[in-house]
Design a protein around this motif. Structure first.
Motif, PDB file in Angstrom:
ATOM      1  N   VAL A 120       0.853  -1.189   0.000  1.00  0.00           N
ATOM      2  CA  VAL A 120       0.000   0.000   0.000  1.00  0.00           C
ATOM      3  C   VAL A 120       0.893   1.244   0.000  1.00  0.00           C
ATOM      4  N   PRO A 121       1.054   1.901  -1.158  1.00  0.00           N
ATOM      5  CA  PRO A 121       1.952   3.067  -1.242  1.00  0.00           C
ATOM      6  C   PRO A 121       1.410   4.269  -0.463  1.00  0.00           C
ATOM      7  N   ALA A 122       2.335   5.064   0.055  1.00  0.00           N
ATOM      8  CA  ALA A 122       1.940   6.228   0.860  1.00  0.00           C
ATOM      9  C   ALA A 122       2.963   7.350   0.711  1.00  0.00           C
ATOM     10  N   HIS A 123       2.583   8.533   1.144  1.00  0.00           N
ATOM     11  CA  HIS A 123       3.484   9.694   1.137  1.00  0.00           C
ATOM     12  C   HIS A 123       3.096  10.636   2.261  1.00  0.00           C
ATOM     13  N   PRO A 124       3.886  10.677   3.329  1.00  0.00           N
ATOM     14  CA  PRO A 124       3.626  11.646   4.402  1.00  0.00           C
ATOM     15  C   PRO A 124       4.136  13.020   3.994  1.00  0.00           C
ATOM     16  N   ILE A 125       3.289  14.034   4.132  1.00  0.00           N
ATOM     17  CA  ILE A 125       3.675  15.400   3.708  1.00  0.00           C
ATOM     18  C   ILE A 125       4.364  16.076   4.885  1.00  0.00           C
ATOM     19  N   ALA A 126       5.579  15.650   5.129  1.00  0.00           N
ATOM     20  CA  ALA A 126       6.252  16.096   6.352  1.00  0.00           C
ATOM     21  C   ALA A 126       7.727  16.274   6.078  1.00  0.00           C
ATOM     22  N   GLY A 127       8.036  17.020   5.064  1.00  0.00           N
ATOM     23  CA  GLY A 127       9.435  17.261   4.741  1.00  0.00           C
ATOM     24  C   GLY A 127      10.056  18.213   5.746  1.00  0.00           C
ATOM     25  N   ALA A 128      11.362  18.290   5.679  1.00  0.00           N
ATOM     26  CA  ALA A 128      12.095  19.260   6.486  1.00  0.00           C
ATOM     27  C   ALA A 128      13.415  19.427   5.779  1.00  0.00           C
ATOM     28  N   GLU A 129      14.104  20.551   6.038  1.00  0.00           N
ATOM     29  CA  GLU A 129      15.367  20.729   5.340  1.00  0.00           C
ATOM     30  C   GLU A 129      16.469  19.931   6.023  1.00  0.00           C
ATOM     31  N   HIS A 130      16.159  19.354   7.184  1.00  0.00           N
ATOM     32  CA  HIS A 130      17.139  18.513   7.858  1.00  0.00           C
ATOM     33  C   HIS A 130      16.873  17.066   7.492  1.00  0.00           C
ATOM     34  N   SER A 131      17.923  16.269   7.498  1.00  0.00           N
ATOM     35  CA  SER A 131      17.735  14.871   7.157  1.00  0.00           C
ATOM     36  C   SER A 131      18.582  14.013   8.092  1.00  0.00           C
ATOM     37  N   GLY A 132      18.406  12.695   7.983  1.00  0.00           N
ATOM     38  CA  GLY A 132      19.169  11.780   8.823  1.00  0.00           C
ATOM     39  C   GLY A 132      18.449  11.444  10.118  1.00  0.00           C
ATOM     40  N   PRO A 133      18.909  10.403  10.819  1.00  0.00           N
ATOM     41  CA  PRO A 133      18.227   9.939  12.035  1.00  0.00           C
ATOM     42  C   PRO A 133      18.166  10.999  13.131  1.00  0.00           C
ATOM     43  N   ASP A 134      19.167  11.869  13.195  1.00  0.00           N
ATOM     44  CA  ASP A 134      19.140  12.888  14.246  1.00  0.00           C
ATOM     45  C   ASP A 134      17.981  13.862  14.074  1.00  0.00           C
ATOM     46  N   ALA A 135      17.442  13.959  12.863  1.00  0.00           N
ATOM     47  CA  ALA A 135      16.321  14.865  12.615  1.00  0.00           C
ATOM     48  C   ALA A 135      14.971  14.195  12.908  1.00  0.00           C
ATOM     49  N   ALA A 136      14.978  12.890  13.134  1.00  0.00           N
ATOM     50  CA  ALA A 136      13.713  12.164  13.347  1.00  0.00           C
ATOM     51  C   ALA A 136      13.047  12.551  14.665  1.00  0.00           C
ATOM     52  N   ARG A 137      11.720  12.613  14.643  1.00  0.00           N
ATOM     53  CA  ARG A 137      10.946  12.948  15.851  1.00  0.00           C
ATOM     54  C   ARG A 137       9.634  12.175  15.813  1.00  0.00           C
TER      55      ARG A 137
END
Lengths: 292, 292
Positions: A120-137
């Motif tokens: 089931v394909p999906a796309h969360p509209i939750a971009g940020a200019e930061h990336s990587g695991p440290d940016a995860a919340r």
């Protein structure tokens, strides 16, 4: 018993990591396993307790898994699906977080046509200019839209369980066709990213770039925030969705040709009307009251 | 004794109001008088204690004034200078806050050529998408650059006293030629505003604008923040500085033509290089370490 015994996250960056943290926080997953290209990133995700363990390969990852999230740049989707194929059992649900949907779905039909009920394909509209695991919340998706583009072949149970996982992130679920999805996001996300990258690139290439940057202020900073986004991710989006993006770029170039003519003519009245209409539309949008 | 006995602010909006509040807070002005087109705005500024009183006209305002700040949209500069002329004594300093400098200076030479010693043009780099007296704040310019473009004819004392007034806002003073000023801000401020207005206008004009806005997220919001700026102010900037803005727009259109070619070719590698260079340049700028 938890909703998911073993969840596999392929790509433990901003989106994959945030999905994992949300599922953990909601108590929906007993065990979360990470998989990816870069050992250091996986180690970091484990240190941050985003994942419980690191899988060596897809055979290892998929053993006993009941949910897989693909959260790598979309250009890697086809290769991941191919690698999964020999190890994917009928009881494992698959979803993804790709910013484009037509290309992901094309790859699913090409590489996993015997598993169409369970992906089931999906796309969360939750971009940020930061990336990587440290940016995860854990709360990255709270209140954000999550678009699902289910396949005709999806089983109702697969849609329901994947929807429940995305709902657990706090996202607000919307169902769209992949074509509609790709057209809409070409306009409101992909094109602006391209424009912001292009402006910074243009300025940075000038002989007086240092002077120009030294006088750039908050307007420039916010306009170009998305030009600090992940280059590989945006490369893949631009290549995958280039037809829709070209259509949007050409519409925008037509708008700019008109603006250019107004500047040449010094037509302040028409410029003010354009600015006023844009401001009103944007303010109505922010107030949740836009009506075309 | 305070540095300025009577300060006149023409245009008591974001910039004029913030200048007034800063001078008051620093104890530099005994009395601040407001002047402008709109009585309601002047009344509001008085309520907010931004100004002490409202002048009826330039004759009234300039009687005993030792400093005037012109902070209206730049399109009104010439008319204001003409109206001031009969009442401007030799002891009254004049500065402005216009976002363009060549046109302001041209108007000064045209209308006030007997007063060139006492008029020191300026531009505080402190825009915001909000406008009007309610948006004014004493600390608006703190840490922001304030560009002065003195006239050759300015007396050293006029430059020193006007500089002191702008320094009191907390701004960091820079001296530039008006030509250089207008070229630099066409690139890093005027063009981005035009691009943001154009994108919102483009989206708002679509048949499915409501759907598009409903899926627009934080990237779109920040990219277009400056499209909520004051339309009349930006009309005047675009008309005044249109030659420099056209040069910047054309350079940007060349950049977009190149990006378009990369999209058509599906050249992901070159797109990624461009995105990577843009991200690195922007991040270096934010870290204060940009070196061309």
């Amino acid at each position: 018993m938890k909703a998911f015994r073993r969840v596999v996250i392929c790509g433990v960056g901003l989106i994959g990591g945030s999905f994992a943290l949300a599922l953990k926080q909601k108590g929906l997953a007993e065990e979360i396993v990470g998989l990816g290209r870069t050992q250091a990133t996986l180690q970091r995700a484990k240190e941050l307790k985003i994942i419980d363990s690191i899988a060596q390969d897809w055979a290892d990852a998929l053993a006993g898994a009941d949910l897989v999230l693909l959260a790598m740049p979309v250009g890697q989707t086809a290769a991941a699906l191919q690698a999964m194929k020999p190890h994917l059992g009928p009881g494992t649900l698959v979803t993804d977080a790709g910013s484009t949907k037509r290309d992901v779905i094309e790859a699913i039909y090409t590489h996993l046509q015997e598993h169409l009920t369970q992906i089931v394909p999906a796309h969360p509209i939750a971009g940020a200019e930061h990336s990587g695991p440290d940016a995860a919340r854990a709360d990255l998706c709270v209140g954000r839209k999550v678009v699902l583009t289910p396949l005709e072949e999806n089983s109702p149970e697969a849609i329901a369980r994947v929807s429940a996982a995305w709902a657990a992130t706090g996202g607000v679920l919307h169902i769209m066709s992949p074509q509609e999805h790709d057209r809409v996001f070409a306009a409101v996300s992909h094109l602006p990213h391209l424009l912001a990258y292009a402006l910074v690139h243009d300025v940075a290439g000038r002989a007086n770039a240092e002077q120009l940057f030294s006088f750039a202020a908050s307007g420039f900073r916010d306009f170009t925030r998305i030009a600090s986004s992940h280059p590989e991710m945006w490369r893949d989006i631009c290549v995958s969705n280039r037809h829709a993006i070209l259509a949007e770029l050409d519409a925008y170039l037509t708008e700019l040709a008109w603006v250019r003519a107004l500047l040449v003519q010094g037509d302040g009245e028409s410029l003010e009307t354009l600015f006023d209409e844009a401001r009103n539309a944007r303010n109505a949008w922010l107030a949740g009251q836009f009506n075309a």
